[in-house]
Design an enzyme around this catalytic site. Structure first.
Site, short mmCIF file in Angstrom:
data_model
loop_
_atom_site.label_atom_id
_atom_site.label_comp_id
_atom_site.label_asym_id
_atom_site.label_seq_id
_atom_site.Cartn_x
_atom_site.Cartn_y
_atom_site.Cartn_z
N LYS A 7 32.56 33.42 22.95
CA LYS A 7 31.51 34.12 23.68
C LYS A 7 30.61 34.90 22.73
CE LYS A 7 34.61 34.35 27.63
NZ LYS A 7 35.73 33.70 26.91
N ASP B 100 39.37 42.49 17.71
CA ASP B 100 40.64 42.00 18.24
C ASP B 100 41.77 42.73 17.53
OD1 ASP B 100 40.82 39.33 20.16
OD2 ASP B 100 42.74 39.99 19.34
N CYS C 297 39.98 34.54 32.62
CA CYS C 297 40.20 33.11 32.88
C CYS C 297 41.39 32.95 33.80
CB CYS C 297 40.39 32.33 31.58
SG CYS C 297 41.72 32.98 30.53
#
Length: 444
Positions: free
Chosen positions: A265, A283, A381
């Site tokens: 993304k 992250d 998701c």
């Protein structure tokens, strides 16, 4: 030298006994010298068994006089692969499937297991109508077995979506999705990439939801192509591409992607920004940040700065500074079951409450980064209202300075009536994408 069915049982064993994801386990055997036809068979056997494992195990319980717990793990995998071929693969004769299974039993078992495997598979082949379900499932338990989804998940979906909707969703989860690739518009446009990839005899379809999407019907070895290595495209599902369509990033924006890896993304947003501005991609792990930056290098993207940072801890240095903050939250992943059927067996119902708490903390922190008039995008998701709409609504109660903002997609596409309320839900059996949720919020 392994044959295809032997590789399949070894991969399935590693998925079940070592907790590996199926795609990673298959990757480890990718160097074995196999024909393209054998590679296709291997993938079909592995994913076919994983998609139907509860159904197949139900057949084994009915046909075997040995309790499941007493069956040697490798013999169990041999039976599963054999039954899948007998019941789900018309192009493989039953006698061939049985003979190959017996050969594997000789290698991985002993004299007694050879006769056992032969007897069970021949019994199932003789009495197909008894063992392979033909009646339409009428309740949660029957749906769970027939479509091989854990009972807690089927029960959750029936409560949230209704029985018939859940049945169609389960059926769709057991189908094979097309590979989706995203055109890197910094280097090439979609039509020129279609021309280049067409020279490899690939069957290609233009994506309908994102202008950067191409769907590939026969994607074998596509990542070995010159075009992939030179960064003309990357692999990403069309549902994920919609995050960028909805975020509408602009040149010179400051974007924060708080849970970025593997960076799909973030790199898509960089494309839309013409590689002008700044994207901070964060992250938890150094290895994941390294992967993001490797993708940036291949795609020719310079505006992404990778940072190891815990999204659960607020960063005071970014308070009220970000134009778009993306929270692609850690989630149960139930929207990916077509691509990763092993998720069905790795998730437990008690995991969901922990995930909801983690998502809530990350959302609360992320709110503080968004400047006045800036956007907060929340996506998952998964297909679970507790992680999706309920999560957003609870956030808005706690943070009244934010509001859901109507979603407008290119070419006036309407995916859901909920777009006008500021969120969309995507389903495999309706939209042909991964299961996905995206909410668009603006700070007043």
């Amino acid at each position: 030298m392994f044959n295809t069915r032997e590789v399949a049982i070894r991969v399935l064993s590693e998925v079940q006994d070592k907790g590996k994801f199926s795609n990673k386990a298959l990757q480890e055997y990718s160097q074995i010298d196999m024909s393209l036809e054998d590679k296709r068979l291997l993938r079909e056997l592995v994913y076919g068994v994983l998609e139907n494992r509860m159904y197949i195990d139900n057949i084994i319980k009915s046909a075997s006089n040995v309790r499941m717990k007493k069956i040697h793990p490798m013999i169990l995998q041999i039976l599963r692969v054999g039954i899948y071929q007998i019941g789900f693969m018309d192009r493989i004769p039953a006698h061939a499937a049985i003979d190959e299974s017996v050969k594997l039993a000789k290698k991985y078992g002993h004299k007694g297991t050879i006769g056992y495997v032969n007897g069970v598979l021949r019994k199932i082949d003789r009495e197909r109508e008894k063992f392979f379900l033909t009646e339409i499932p009428k309740n949660m338990e029957e749906l769970s077995v027939r479509y091989s989804h854990p009972g807690f998940l089927v029960d959750l979906w029936i409560k949230q979506f209704g029985f018939e909707f859940t049945k169609e969703l389960l059926k769709a989860n057991n189908t094979r999705p097309l590979l989706n690739i995203r055109v890197n518009t910094l280097k090439i446009d979609r039509e020129n990439l279609l021309d280049k990839l067409g020279k490899y005899d690939l069957q290609l379809i233009r994506g309908e939801l994102s202008r950067d999407c191409i769907k590939v019907l026969n994607p074998e070895n596509i990542t070995d192509s010159k075009e992939f290595k030179e960064g003309f495209f990357t692999i990403q599902d069309e549902s994920s591409m919609l995050v960028t369509e909805i975020s509408e990033p602009k040149e010179k924006d400051l974007i924060l992607d708080v849970c970025s890896a593997p960076g799909g993304k973030a790199t898509h947003m960089a494309q839309r920004m013409n590689d002008k501005g700044k994207i901070i991609a964060r992250d938890l792990y150094t290895q994941k940040i390294k992967l993001i930056m490797e993708n940036c290098k291949r795609l020719g993207i310079n505006i992404i700065e990778g940072q190891v940072y815990d999204a659960g801890i607020f960063d005071e240095s970014l308070r009220d500074k970000v134009d778009v903050c993306l929270v692609d939250a850690p989630c149960s992943g139930f929207g990916l079951l077509r691509r990763k059927p092993d998720i069905k067996f790795n998730r437990k119902s008690e995991d969901l409450e922990t995930l909801v708490e983690i998502q809530s903390q990350i959302l609360s922190n992320s709110a503080g980064y968004v400047k006045s008039g800036g956007k907060l995008i929340y996506s998952t998701c998964t297909l679970n209202k507790n992680e999706n709409l309920d999560q957003v609504q609870n956030f808005l109660i706690r943070n009244p300075e934010f509001m859901l903002t109507p979603i407008e997609l290119p070419r006036d596409i309407v995916l859901s009536e909920t777009q006008k309320y500021g969120y969309i839900e995507l389903y495999p059996h309706i939209h042909g994408t991964d299961g996905f949720f995206i909410a668009k919020m603006t700070r007043k």
